[in-house]
Each structure stands twice: as C-alpha cells, then as structure tokens.
Design an enzyme around this catalytic site. Sequence first.
Site, short mmCIF file in Angstrom:
data_model
loop_
_atom_site.label_atom_id
_atom_site.label_comp_id
_atom_site.label_asym_id
_atom_site.label_seq_id
_atom_site.Cartn_x
_atom_site.Cartn_y
_atom_site.Cartn_z
N GLU B 60 -5.29 -13.51 3.58
CA GLU B 60 -5.25 -13.58 2.11
C GLU B 60 -4.17 -12.70 1.50
O GLU B 60 -3.87 -12.80 0.32
CB GLU B 60 -6.62 -13.28 1.51
CG GLU B 60 -7.09 -11.86 1.74
CD GLU B 60 -8.56 -11.67 1.39
OE1 GLU B 60 -9.28 -12.66 1.20
OE2 GLU B 60 -8.98 -10.51 1.32
N SER B 61 -3.57 -11.83 2.31
CA SER B 61 -2.42 -11.06 1.82
C SER B 61 -1.19 -11.94 1.64
O SER B 61 -0.14 -11.44 1.24
CB SER B 61 -2.12 -9.93 2.80
OG SER B 61 -1.93 -10.44 4.11
#
Lengths: 285, 259
Positions: B60-61
């Site tokens: 999700e980064s």
Amino acid sequence: MANITTLSDAIATHVRDGQTLALEGFTHLIPNAAAHEIIRQGRKHLTLVRMTPDVTYDQLIGAGCADKLIFSWGGNPGVGSLHRFRDAVERDYPHHLEIEEHSHAGMATRYVAGASGLPFGMLRGYVGTDLLKYTPNISTVTCPFTGEELAAVPALTPDVGIIHAQQADRHGNVGLWGIQGVQKEAVMASKASIVTVEEIVDELDSRVTVTLPSWVISSVAVVPRGAHPSYAHGYYERDNDFYIGWDSISKDRDSFDAWIDRHIHQTSDYAEHLRLVDQEEGVLA
Amino acid sequence: MTAPVIAAEELVATDDEMMMIVAARELRNGVVCFVGIGMPSTAANLARHMHAPDAVLIYESGTIGAKPTKPPLSIGDGELADTADAVVSVPEIFTYWLQAGRIDVGFLGAAQLDKYGNINSTVVGDYDHPKVRLPGAGGAPEIAGSAGEIFLMLRQNNRAFVEKVDFLTSVGNAEGGDSRQRMGMRGKGPSVVITDIGVLRADPASGEFVLTALHEGKTIDDAKAATGWDLRISDHVEITAPATDEELRKLRALKAGEL
C-alpha cells in the site's frame, strides 16, 4: 515563492495553537524534525492529520500538543502499538484525545479532494463497516449517470501541511523520489506549507519523480537527516532499531517525559538531538 | 543476527513457519497480490522464491512488483521501492490499482475474525472506551472490498477467532449467504484462512469458514478449542503436506535476509 529559512523560523511563522496540521510521509520522508520543533515551541490544542500516525505523532500526542487526531492507521510499523497514542485513547493521558478515524483509501481521497479544490471526494469504500457508525463524516453520494451509490468523504484542507523531501533548489523548488505517499496532496490541500529538505542544490537530481514548484510552498528549511528515524531514499536508511527501541521508551510515562525533555526541550535543534542519538547513548538514550 | 547453521535432522517447521509455508502454497504463479505487512508479506515472498516467481506483490506504500530480499519491517521500507517495477502515490495505489479491480488477491492478517471472515483491526472492547486500542483500518476495508478474493492468515486461538468481532473493520462474507454481494462488493470476499493449526475454507453457499485441513500433529480438538464459535468440520479433513526442506531453508534464509 517559498521563503528559504530555518526550521524554527518556519514553525514560528506558520504554526499556531489550535490549528489543523498535516505532517505526511508514508513511512518514507516523515518530517520528524518539524514535529520536534512543534513540541519545542510548545504548540497546543492542535488537530493532527496523518494517515499513519507513527512514532512522530506518538511524540506529539504524548507531549500534549494534540486535542484531536484524524487518521487511518496508528501503529509502530512492524513493532506494535503506539503507547502514547493508546494511553491517550484508553486512559485520556495526558488529556482526552478526540479521534476521527478513516481508512487509508478514504484519507487519500480526502487529501485529493482538498488538493483539487473540491468539497468532497468519493470512493468505493466503507460499505458495511463499523466506521460508518463512529465516524460521522462518512456519507454517500449517488452517481448521476449510473445510479451507483458511493462513499463520500469531506475534503481535508489543513492550515499547514508539512513534509520532508530530499532536495530543494536555490529558488525553493522541491524535489523528492522513492515512495511518495500523499506528500504532494498534503501540500496542495493545505493553506500554508513547510518543506524540510536534506540539502539545497543548484539543480534537482535526475531521480526526482515529484516536483513541487516554489510558488505552492510557504517555507523551505534545510534539515539534514530531518526524516530520521524514517529515511530519505538516496541519503540514509530507515533506522529500524530506533523504531524497535521506541517501544520501551514510550511504554512508560516517565521514561517518555524524560526522553522528550532530554531530546527536545534541552536541545536547540534536530542536529543536537541526532548527535545524542548517534554519539552518546544510542537510540534508547 | 547470523542465521543458525541448520543440520538436516533439525529441519522441522515451527507452527508459525508451517502457517507461512502453507499460506505461500496458496498463491499461484502470476497472481497479482496486495500484501499486508508481517506474515502475509513473508508468505508472499516465500511463494515468489518457490513456485510463483511471477507473482506481482503490491504494497500500500505504492510499490508495485516489489521483490524484497528480506521481509520488510514496515510497509514502506526503501528496498520495496528499489526493487519495484513501479512506484506510485498512495492515492493512485488505492484508485487505479485496487479500486479499479486490478488486484487478484488481497492477503491480510487480523486481530479478530468471525466465522464469516469479517475482520476487526480497530479495538478490543467498546469503541469509546477500548480495552485495547489497535492500529485501525489502514488499507484493509477497501482491500477486502475490491480485491478479487481475500486470503487471511493469523494464529488460531479463541481470543482471535470469535463469535462476534468487537468492531467490524473490514467486511468479509458479511452475514453469510449472498449478503456480501447484496452490499455491492465487487470482490468475492475471503476464501481461505490459513492458521498455525490448519486451513479453513469458506463454504460456497453459506460463506461460513469450515475446517478443511490440519497441519501434521494437529487435531480437530485443537482446532475446536482454539475457535470461539462452534467450528464446522469438513467431511474430509486433509492432512497438510509437511514442509519440504527447500521450503524451510528458503523461508529461514528469507527471514535472515540471505536469499
């Protein structure tokens, strides 16, 4: 045009008690030096916005700077709990902390709406979750073309957005690369913005993937290793030992207070704090 | 930390290692997998070094196609960006990639789970006066909603496997039956839960998780005792194939950063 100044001047100029601040950086480029300066200058009653309130916000919350937290994930990544955040939520220490809780997708949407000058943003999200019961500003909107119902969340428009980046040039144009998180959105959504950078260069590095022109930034300040214990891609790595060490420092109210006193109130700037961390007693000092 | 020298006779998987190896086996080669940090990330990277070299791991980064050589401590360690095919912003990862339906499998952990695979990662106890304040939703609600299907992995005990979650952070198979579909969810929801005791799979009709496999040495009674609801047991409970030497060696090397 951005004013190139010191961090203490930038915080003193733009940050006032009672404001809404967003300090962003998704694991990478977290503006920790700026957070220290806010604590050092004794700002109070802040509403703090951040997708991932980690050690940075644990310090601000534990130091009593925050009245309210708007967030989506509050932990010490890979380590566990944020003890100061938990002490505030579970036991109102050092005082009550109001929380407004979203999902990552919702927070990202809110920043994009703010940066876009829209009153709200929409997403496919939150359906069926208990967040709908406890977070009043999650609503729905119906697509006028298909009739599909979507989640709607209000724009985030912080008073001050604060980020860290690798570089600025001499005009105050800012460049960053690596994991870019919501830093650009946080700056563009905020009424004023402060960017700390590793260094000022004649020309931004060719690795830069996100450029923020000087005229959308209020102040730029040079703070080498200003993201520590987070990292700055191409400059230094994440200090994972610090994050692990923070667990025991922050578990206990007295050891936390002593740490804040020694590393923030008794230092004049971030460089002095980093010298303590590096030379004297390591991360646990 | 130096990796211990492992003699052949010592190659016996711990319960956690078995869970990670079995979870890795679930990922097919070429799968596009949105990976949660911690054990799901380790399992997904093991799969990449075993049978699934073309698995695309998304964090999700904003790192797409990350190929870390050691398990990252955080979701945004620098190595994820260094090894990724593409690095995009957080708004983009949740919109163009997740919301648009480009993810095959969302691979998540949980603090609490009910029999329909509904997830709590927010609080233990009452929301306003929690016994334990957990980190919160993060990316999970939308991953659970929009990924093609959800794989879950967590240690099985009756604090985690509960009759009713204290807070519904991410919707699994909702109230069972077609309740999830009626909510308009695009992904089909959780299909498998891998634990340190065995494997639970969602019954296609009811959406309820049923024990379908036990790891070597574990019993149905172990599974029942570690479950806070009346656990359904499949008519044909399989025994998980034991960890191979290659799986164990690679898992340990991965964790030691030596792969």
